[in-house]
Scaffold this motif. Structure first.
Motif: not given
Length: 436
Positions: A233, A342, A428
């Motif tokens: 990410t 996340e 990401g």
């Protein structure tokens, strides 16, 4: 100490790199170019045209995303502003104490230089590191100004270096007298004597010399390029980038306030040999009149290596539970739902790696800092306490990396002054985000 036996222990004529190889000065810049520009191309935003401006542009605000906070859970989370004149100011938080409004540069997204950045967002990372290099170049001049002159600064730096050696000798002296009580001296002597005898250590030392020059800047730039392309990410990437940046800033303060002479630049009576320069292996980035030769404490060679090693170990998943808890603590945001999603995305992407890849990443994460430690000590460029200080600096930078978000307002004003919009990163899952 001139009459001590250890003086006769110095290899004849210092160190003769009989098996060394010469490398032209242009090789290092070429290596950097071969890292940066392919990385810029590979991380480009695909299906995006720099020159296609014949229709209404879709503007997307990146308030927290561009700062490295949690990226959007879907492209719909960006606020769409179809009208060119509907660009409300951004709201920034200064360390959580106050909120200020800054210009919204999204109105400049159709400018050519903005679209070039949108196509090649890695250019932003290149800009950040150019600033860091420029700041490093100025530390020597500032230190000289504080200490009242060149001679005074060098005398203080030599005293600081000897103080580090004596502090280490208290623990590792093993009852020896003279320079033999210094572990760094004994390690380099092992290489020098083997080199003089012509055994495998002559090659080993030559590799260390070249590694000291080639790994620091090209290796770190290569890591940034690699991680920008492979981080699960953008949030995770930004935390690592901010940690490295804050490590630099803390180290620069130390370079200015505590200039420290590396072992190789101490008086020759102490017996350390500058093998890197004797082999003409000095880095082109670390030479010239603007380079701070007294920037030994802490060691940024080891600081970068330690940080990079920790990232590889964390991403290997071998120590998933402990390290990920620490990562998630530092990555936390004000939105628990966003944090949870996340974390799920990161865990899913990290688990896709095969056991072999995980094992190799974990092994590299352990090996790389150890190799750099041997390099900086064997070439007499740093003390062990330099490396220990670097570890502490990285840990402090990691815990407080979000402090750098205080510079976001300054970045907003800079973008506004340049009539430029900051690009959406391609790290990401954001690499698949469609931008028109």
């Amino acid at each position: 100490m001139a009459g001590e036996d250890w003086l006769g222990d110095v290899p004849k004529d210092g160190w003769q790199a009989t098996h060394s190889w010469k490398m032209p000065e242009w090789v290092e810049p070429i290596i950097i170019i071969l890292i940066l520009f392919p990385s810029m191309y590979l991380t480009r935003r695909r299906n995006y045209s720099v020159f296609r401006r014949d229709k209404d542009h879709t503007y997307k605000l990146l308030d927290e995303v561009e700062a490295g906070s949690p990226s959007p859970r879907s492209s719909n989370e960006f606020e769409l502003l179809p009208k060119p004149d509907a660009f409300p100011p951004k709201t920034r938080s200064l360390c959580g104490f106050m909120r200020i409004r800054t210009p919204n540069s999204s109105r400049f997204a159709r400018n050519v230089h903005s679209r070039i950045l949108q196509k090649f967002p890695f250019l932003v990372e290149m800009f950040y590191w150019a600033i860091a290099l420029a700041l490093y170049r100025g530390t020597g001049a500032v230190a000289q100004l504080i200490y009242g002159g060149h001679r005074e600064m060098w005398d203080s730096a030599a005293d600081h270096g000897l103080a580090l050696l004596d502090a280490e000798a208290y623990f590792f002296g093993n009852g020896h007298e003279g320079p033999k009580r210094w572990l760094e001296w004994r390690i380099q002597r092992w290489f020098l004597h083997g080199s003089e005898a012509g055994d495998y250590r002559v090659w080993f030392l030559t590799i260390l010399n070249r590694g000291y020059a080639l790994i620091h800047i090209p290796g770190t730039v290569g890591f940034i390029s690699y991680y920008y392309a492979t981080a699960p990410t953008h949030r995770r990437f930004c935390t690592v980038r901010r940690t490295l940046t804050l490590t630099n800033m803390l180290a620069f303060v130390s370079f200015i306030l505590i200039p420290t002479c590396p072992p190789r630049l101490l008086d020759e009576k102490y017996g350390f040999v500058d093998t890197v320069n004797l082999e003409s292996a000095e880095s082109v980035w670390m030479s010239g009149k603007f380079v701070n030769k007294l920037a030994a404490f802490p060691s940024m060679h080891f600081g970068y290596a330690f940080c990079i090693g920790c990232v590889f170990i964390a991403d290997s998943g071998v120590l998933t539970g402990l390290i990920n808890k620490a990562f998630n603590y530092v990555f936390r945001s004000s939105d628990p739902d966003a944090d949870a999603e996340e974390e799920d995305d990161e865990d899913l992407l990290l688990k896709r790696r095969s056991p072999l890849v995980r094992g190799l990443m974990f092994a590299f994460g352990l090996w790389y800092p150890c190799w750099i430690l041997l390099t900086i000590v064997g070439t007499a460029n740093h003390y062990f306490l330099d490396a220990l200080a670097a570890v502490f600096t990285v840990m402090v930078a990691y815990v407080f990396n979000r402090f750098l978000l205080v510079f976001l307002p300054l970045e907003d004003y800079l973008l506004w002054a340049c009539r430029m919009d900051k690009p959406i990163p391609t790290t990401g899952r954001m690499k698949n985000l469609v931008v028109e």
